[in-house]
Design a protein around this motif. Structure first.
Motif, PDB file in Angstrom:
ATOM      1  N   PRO A 362      37.217  41.433  43.650  1.00  0.00           N
ATOM      2  CA  PRO A 362      37.905  41.399  42.359  1.00  0.00           C
ATOM      3  C   PRO A 362      37.756  42.690  41.559  1.00  0.00           C
ATOM      4  O   PRO A 362      38.720  43.137  40.914  1.00  0.00           O
ATOM      5  CB  PRO A 362      37.262  40.216  41.623  1.00  0.00           C
ATOM      6  CG  PRO A 362      36.015  39.912  42.343  1.00  0.00           C
ATOM      7  CD  PRO A 362      36.180  40.395  43.748  1.00  0.00           C
ATOM      8  N   LEU A 366      40.975  44.707  40.377  1.00  0.00           N
ATOM      9  CA  LEU A 366      41.331  44.814  38.957  1.00  0.00           C
ATOM     10  C   LEU A 366      41.325  46.263  38.485  1.00  0.00           C
ATOM     11  O   LEU A 366      42.140  46.670  37.664  1.00  0.00           O
ATOM     12  CB  LEU A 366      40.360  43.985  38.099  1.00  0.00           C
ATOM     13  CG  LEU A 366      40.468  42.467  38.273  1.00  0.00           C
ATOM     14  CD1 LEU A 366      39.345  41.748  37.539  1.00  0.00           C
ATOM     15  CD2 LEU A 366      41.828  41.973  37.776  1.00  0.00           C
ATOM     16  N   ASP A 368      41.677  48.908  40.434  1.00  0.00           N
ATOM     17  CA  ASP A 368      42.475  49.737  41.340  1.00  0.00           C
ATOM     18  C   ASP A 368      41.677  50.943  41.834  1.00  0.00           C
ATOM     19  O   ASP A 368      42.068  52.097  41.635  1.00  0.00           O
ATOM     20  CB  ASP A 368      43.767  50.194  40.641  1.00  0.00           C
ATOM     21  CG  ASP A 368      44.842  50.506  41.668  1.00  0.00           C
ATOM     22  OD1 ASP A 368      44.497  51.018  42.745  1.00  0.00           O
ATOM     23  OD2 ASP A 368      46.024  50.214  41.410  1.00  0.00           O
ATOM     24  N   ILE A 470      36.863  35.925  35.963  1.00  0.00           N
ATOM     25  CA  ILE A 470      37.302  37.024  36.847  1.00  0.00           C
ATOM     26  C   ILE A 470      38.394  36.502  37.797  1.00  0.00           C
ATOM     27  O   ILE A 470      39.368  37.203  38.102  1.00  0.00           O
ATOM     28  CB  ILE A 470      36.105  37.659  37.597  1.00  0.00           C
ATOM     29  CG1 ILE A 470      36.421  39.120  37.936  1.00  0.00           C
ATOM     30  CG2 ILE A 470      35.746  36.975  38.871  1.00  0.00           C
ATOM     31  CD1 ILE A 470      35.620  40.086  37.172  1.00  0.00           C
ATOM     32  N   THR A 473      41.613  36.369  35.943  1.00  0.00           N
ATOM     33  CA  THR A 473      42.142  37.722  35.685  1.00  0.00           C
ATOM     34  C   THR A 473      42.817  38.275  36.946  1.00  0.00           C
ATOM     35  O   THR A 473      43.874  38.905  36.862  1.00  0.00           O
ATOM     36  CB  THR A 473      41.006  38.661  35.203  1.00  0.00           C
ATOM     37  OG1 THR A 473      40.206  37.952  34.278  1.00  0.00           O
ATOM     38  CG2 THR A 473      41.552  39.907  34.550  1.00  0.00           C
ATOM     39  N   VAL A 474      42.214  38.020  38.095  1.00  0.00           N
ATOM     40  CA  VAL A 474      42.840  38.504  39.347  1.00  0.00           C
ATOM     41  C   VAL A 474      44.177  37.779  39.570  1.00  0.00           C
ATOM     42  O   VAL A 474      45.178  38.408  39.943  1.00  0.00           O
ATOM     43  CB  VAL A 474      41.890  38.312  40.560  1.00  0.00           C
ATOM     44  CG1 VAL A 474      42.628  38.561  41.877  1.00  0.00           C
ATOM     45  CG2 VAL A 474      40.699  39.238  40.446  1.00  0.00           C
ATOM     46  N   LYS A 477      46.588  39.360  37.313  1.00  0.00           N
ATOM     47  CA  LYS A 477      46.963  40.709  37.775  1.00  0.00           C
ATOM     48  C   LYS A 477      47.989  40.607  38.924  1.00  0.00           C
ATOM     49  O   LYS A 477      48.971  41.353  38.955  1.00  0.00           O
ATOM     50  CB  LYS A 477      45.700  41.444  38.244  1.00  0.00           C
ATOM     51  CG  LYS A 477      45.929  42.686  39.053  1.00  0.00           C
ATOM     52  CD  LYS A 477      45.684  43.921  38.263  1.00  0.00           C
ATOM     53  CE  LYS A 477      45.991  45.165  39.091  1.00  0.00           C
ATOM     54  NZ  LYS A 477      45.912  46.389  38.373  1.00  0.00           N
TER      55      LYS A 477
END
Ligand SMILES: CC(C)(CO)[C@@H](O)C(=O)[O-]
Length: 496
Positions: A362, A366, A368, A470, A473-474, A477
């Motif tokens: 992750p 997130l 990159d 988390i 959030t992934v 994304k």
């Protein structure tokens, strides 16, 4: 080429065809039962000769980097087994047929190709509200605006069940008046209905249930499925959805693969059957013990309990012949460096890998960044420690690890942090699989990594809010990237 079949309407949930196939099961009279009768020890059974009637064909699902390495290695073995690639897209099947029908693996500067594979197309299924729909079947939206999707799914399920009751008429009665009776696609000749005994799954965790749903009717308790993929929790999902009865489900082999394999972007378009073996790794393999038979709550409970415990002892060291065959085949291929482990040892390896992936995947996705990008950054170390505090507590509380010595030290937050940092260092130039998925607009495995920790935490009363945050959030994304890709304007247009 796969044998042609018109029987593609079989309901994957229906055991009838599997039972019918089981009656012609080449393993039904195998020496396996003889070993039981002769009361051979587990070790004797492990090294006993395999039945020569044992079906040798190994099916490989997933032609991503790992699938290509495994299939190529199988065909590279001395006295190679027959291998069938199960392709999940028409376009891949087309590319296979038009191409040279071989898999190429680059190691250093050396390109090595292997041929002699068969290829099959996985029946195209999709699941809507827990109903499996095959290619050509209407979906929940086709029932109109006045029916809510889950009700539509229920109606479709009933129609499918009705159709399966009378397989004779199923090809003649269209489900809807205006629906074409022609359900076949030009690719039907590429789909097979043969039973599958030896299966290796190399797809992403999130694609596994869909892939197995499509071939459920070809699997039985004589089959073995070997899972070579990241994450945990797939097998629970498959048992709940496809094989609820422990007596009739296949044997499972879990594998943890650390080989570094990738596909350079320019080659992915030119040859979808090419991969680079960039990092020599290993495969840890373990056969999952079959589940205990529950004693019936009838008259003599004590007797049935005693019987059940004998069955359990008997079953946990009882390996299906197809499982022994897959383990033996994989472990005799030098390049794969595959080694067999006991279930308890394998589980601990899996949990270590899960903890490593729950940080590296992750964070790199997130932010990159390459794996090394998360090192020497105290802000990220703080995030890592918050995540690992939860993960360590969940793992150390798992009932399946109770009684195993040294678990508290092996899974302490400090040791897990050392593992994460050392893997980030060793693979600092790599792009993690989750970052690659995000960049390509694909579904990630986050639900089978941090999501698994959250789920097990819930069962144990450990709230994993940082892992949950988390994970969300992934997922967010991935959605952003997918929306951006959908809005993308093509840059190169070929007017010729
Ligand atoms: C360990 C790991 C994060 C290294 O890239 C790998 O498991 C991956 O990419 O998923």
């Amino acid at each position: 080429m796969a044998s042609s079949s018109q029987e593609t309407h079989t309901n994957p949930q229906d055991d009838a065809s599997a039972r019918a196939k089981a009656s012609q099961d080449p393993l039904a009279n195998s020496p396996y039962e003889e070993y039981d009768k002769n009361k051979m020890s587990a070790v004797d059974r492990q090294y006993a000769a395999l039945d020569s009637n044992l079906p040798k064909r190994i099916y490989v699902i997933g032609t991503g980097s790992i699938g290509k390495l495994v299939a190529h290695s199988l065909r590279g073995a001395a006295n190679p087994p027959p291998v069938t690639l199960m392709l999940h897209r028409y376009s891949l099947m087309e590319a296979w047929k038009k191409g040279k029908k071989r898999i190429t693996i680059r190691t250093g500067k050396n390109d090595d190709w292997k041929a002699g594979f068969q290829a099959e197309l996985l029946p195209q299924t999709r699941r809507q509200h827990k109903v499996t729909l095959r290619e050509g079947q209407p979906n929940t939206w086709d029932l109109g605006d006045n029916v809510r999707p889950h009700e539509a799914a229920q109606i479709l399920q009933e129609q499918i069940e009705l159709e399966n009751e009378d397989t004779e008429t199923q090809k003649e009665v269209p489900m809807f008046e205006n629906e074409s009776q022609e359900q076949s696609t030009p690719q039907n000749e590429d789909i097979s209905d043969e039973p599958i005994y030896n299966l290796i799954i190399c797809t992403k965790a999130a694609r596994t249930l869909a892939a197995l749903t499509a071939i459920r009717h070809r699997l039985s308790s004589s089959s073995t499925i070997c899972f070579l993929q990241n994450g945990m929790g797939t097998i629970d999902e498959i048992n709940a959805e496809l094989f609820p009865d422990p007596e009739t489900r296949p044997t499972y082999i879990q594998g943890i693969i650390t080989h570094g394999v990738n596909v350079p972007r320019e080659m992915a378009e030119r040859d979808p059957f090419f991969a680079v073996h960039a990092g020599q790794g290993t495969i840890a393999l373990g056969i999952l013990p079959r589940e205990e038979t529950k004693p019936s709550s009838t008259a003599d409970e004590e007797a049935s309990l005693a019987q059940a415990s004998t069955q359990l002892i008997h079953k946990t060291d009882r390996w299906a012949p197809s499982a022994r065959y897959i383990i033996r085949t994989l472990t005799r291929i030098p390049v794969l460096c595959a080694v067999g482990f006991t279930p308890a040892e394998l589980l601990q390896h899996q949990l270590e890998k899960l903890a490593i992936n729950s940080i590296l995947n992750p964070l790199t996705a997130l932010l990159d960044t390459r794996n090394g990008g998360i090192l020497y950054n105290f802000a990220l170390t703080r995030t890592m420690r918050l995540l690992l505090a939860e993960t360590s507590l969940v793992i150390r509380s798992l009932p399946e690890l109770h009684g195993i010595p040294n678990v508290n030290t092996r899974f302490s937050p400090e040791r897990l942090e050392t593992l994460v940092v050392s893997v980030a260092n060793q693979t600092k130039e790599n792009i993690s699989s989750m970052l690659a998925d995000i960049r390509a607009g694909r579904q990630t495995e986050i639900k089978y990594i941090n999501g698994y920790i959250v789920k097990r935490g819930e069962e144990l009363g450990v709230q994993c809010v940082v892992n949950y945050a988390i994970m969300q959030t992934v997922i967010g994304k991935a959605l952003i990237t997918q929306r951006e890709a959908d809005d993308d304007v093509p840059q190169e247009i070929n007017y010729s």
